[in-house]
Design an enzyme around this catalytic site. Structure first.
Site, PDB file in Angstrom:
ATOM      1  N   HIS A 116       2.581   4.785 -54.208  1.00 19.22           N
ATOM      2  CA  HIS A 116       3.082   5.692 -53.177  1.00 19.22           C
ATOM      3  C   HIS A 116       4.425   5.161 -52.683  1.00 19.22           C
ATOM      4  O   HIS A 116       4.706   3.958 -52.754  1.00 19.22           O
ATOM      5  CB  HIS A 116       2.107   5.752 -52.005  1.00 19.22           C
ATOM      6  N   GLU A 151       5.534   4.567 -49.756  1.00 20.36           N
ATOM      7  CA  GLU A 151       5.416   3.521 -48.747  1.00 20.36           C
ATOM      8  C   GLU A 151       5.110   2.160 -49.372  1.00 20.36           C
ATOM      9  O   GLU A 151       5.717   1.149 -49.017  1.00 20.36           O
ATOM     10  CB  GLU A 151       4.297   3.837 -47.745  1.00 20.36           C
ATOM     11  N   CYS A 180      -1.201   7.939 -45.878  1.00 16.55           N
ATOM     12  CA  CYS A 180      -2.636   8.018 -46.155  1.00 16.55           C
ATOM     13  C   CYS A 180      -3.304   6.731 -45.671  1.00 16.55           C
ATOM     14  O   CYS A 180      -2.629   5.803 -45.211  1.00 16.55           O
ATOM     15  CB  CYS A 180      -2.876   8.218 -47.657  1.00 16.55           C
ATOM     16  N   CYS A 194      -1.957   3.538 -47.470  1.00 19.28           N
ATOM     17  CA  CYS A 194      -0.640   3.127 -46.988  1.00 19.28           C
ATOM     18  C   CYS A 194      -0.711   2.622 -45.544  1.00 19.28           C
ATOM     19  O   CYS A 194      -0.033   1.649 -45.195  1.00 19.28           O
ATOM     20  CB  CYS A 194       0.348   4.275 -47.124  1.00 19.28           C
TER      21      CYS A 194
END
Length: 159
Positions: free
Chosen positions: A54, A56, A84, A87
């Protein structure tokens, strides 16, 4: 709204656009320290065959490498979509001071929509959160991406 937040969210949106162009879910992230960019990234789950890639996570990894420290004290993470739970957990572990996000994620948000991990007093670190920065632009790129995916998917299934 803080013009600094808008400035860095614009850069996160540029990262999201790169993800869009590569067929990745268009989420972008930027990490700053003292008003300077430490790292910037976008989703790369598909291209890296990595469910943890992801925006992040990739930005956190790069910032930690640059600082030569797994603790990102006094940093701010700008991300186009509410993080999410994966993260959010990484944000807590990295000790990021502040998270600024654009669009809410009612399906998997770990910050305000489904869970409030960054505010959970049972954890050893809480994070300052600002949501809704450039939310329309952040939501629009995601909507456009999934709309195009549905059209392509429908066209493929009709062939």
């Amino acid at each position: 709204m803080d013009s600094i937040d808008e400035k860095f969210m614009t850069l996160a949106l540029e990262q999201a656009s790169l993800a869009f162009q590569k067929g990745e879910v268009p989420v972008g992230a930027v990490i700053t320290l003292g008003g300077e960019i430490l790292s910037a990234s976008h989703n790369r789950c598909v291209s890296m065959n990595d469910p943890s890639a992801h925006a992040e996570i990739l930005a956190i990894r790069e910032a930690a490498r640059k600082l030569d420290n797994y603790r990102l004290i006094d940093t701010t993470l700008y991300v186009t979509l509410e993080p999410c739970i994966m993260c959010a957990g990484a944000i807590v572990q990295a000790r990021i001071q502040r998270v600024v996000f654009g669009a809410d994620d009612p399906k998997s948000g770990g910050v305000v929509s489904l869970y409030r991990l960054l505010h959970d007093k049972r954890l050893n670190h809480t994070v300052e959160v600002t949501g809704g920065v450039k939310s329309d632009a952040c939501a629009e790129i995601l909507s456009r991406f999934f709309h195009e995916k549905r059209i392509t998917s429908k066209t493929d299934s009709e062939s």
